[in-house]
Enzyme design. Structure first.
Site, PDB file in Angstrom:
ATOM      1  N   GLY A   8       0.831  -1.204   0.000  1.00 59.24           N
ATOM      2  CA  GLY A   8       0.000   0.000   0.000  1.00 59.24           C
ATOM      3  C   GLY A   8       0.860   1.246   0.000  1.00 59.24           C
ATOM      4  CB  SER A 137      -6.117   1.472  13.297  1.00 55.59           C
ATOM      5  OG  SER A 137      -7.054   2.464  13.668  1.00 55.59           O
ATOM      6  CE1 TYR A 150      -9.246   0.389   8.822  1.00 55.73           C
ATOM      7  CE2 TYR A 150      -9.566   1.270  11.038  1.00 55.73           C
ATOM      8  CZ  TYR A 150      -8.804   1.157   9.888  1.00 55.73           C
ATOM      9  OH  TYR A 150      -7.590   1.805   9.813  1.00 55.73           O
TER      10      TYR A 150
END
Length: 233
Positions: A8, A137, A150
């Site tokens: 990414g 995260s 998520y």
């Protein structure tokens, strides 16, 4: 020459990580999926500044494409010193509104891909006594309304980090993880300045730039410690 693979890597945190590793003298393989023009532009920019950056297109939700990517690394670079699992997708939705395909997409990119990238990197990393840095995260440490899938995927990344840190400790491969809060990237551009300030105040964190997170990723790749879960504040 040491080699780093950043998944990414064409935008946001990934792009800044590619730039930083190139500046530090690494040969960098930038993985991208959809953002070909950004990847090519970043490669050209880095090379104009003396960096050694290459690009490789792969949809990491597809295991066969992960296999192709690591075959490429072994064939052309013959070593790997750092793997940065940064590729990720977001989903904001109430639990009852999540479709099966949405669930699969998030889990495949955020969790499954990170797992299999680690698995395919291990042999080369053992040889170099290298490092894995996973990008989770703040939602990989605490839950959030309308972020259930998520959050699940990012909790999985933290669990993967802790498990592999122990599994690979005898091989001297370090496995660490960074858990950014709000970061100024394309993923958060839908939020206004007021929203970001309210988020920071509510959770007692700062709003980070992608470059700041990249600095933490680089530091984690260089530390001799393993199993670190860095919760950025």
């Amino acid at each position: 020459m040491k080699v780093a693979l950043v998944t990414g890597g064409s935008r946001g945190i990934g792009a800044e990580t590619v730039k930083l590793f190139a500046q530090k003298g690494y040969t960098v393989l930038l993985n991208y999926n959809a953002s070909e023009k950004r990847a090519e532009s970043l490669m050209s920019e880095a090379r104009s500044q003396g960096g050694d950056v290459h690009i490789f297109k792969a949809d990491l939700s597809d295991l066969s494409q992960i296999e192709d990517m690591f075959h490429f690394v072994k064939k052309y670079f013959r070593r790997l010193d750092v793997l940065v699992n940064n590729a990720g997708v977001a989903l904001t939705s109430l639990c009852q509104d999540v479709s099966g395909s949405e669930y699969d997409r998030v889990m495949n990119v955020n969790a499954k891909a990170a797992f299999f990238c680690c698995a395919r990197a291990v042999d080369m990393l053992r040889q170099s006594r290298g490092a894995i840095v996973n990008v989770s995260s703040v939602w990989g440490l605490k839950g959030a309304a309308a972020e259930s899938v998520y959050s699940m995927s990012k909790f999985a990344v933290v669990g993967l980090t802790k498990s592999l840190a122990e599994e690979l400790r005898p091989s001297f491969v370090r496995v660490n993880c960074v858990c950014p809060p709000m970061v100024e990237t394309d993923m958060t551009k839908c939020y206004g300045a007021k929203d970001k300030m309210e988020f920071a105040a509510r959770y007692g964190v700062n709003v980070y730039s992608a470059a700041q997170v990249a600095e933490d990723i680089y530091r984690l790749s260089q530390t001799r410690r393993t199993g670190v879960i860095l919760s950025e504040k």
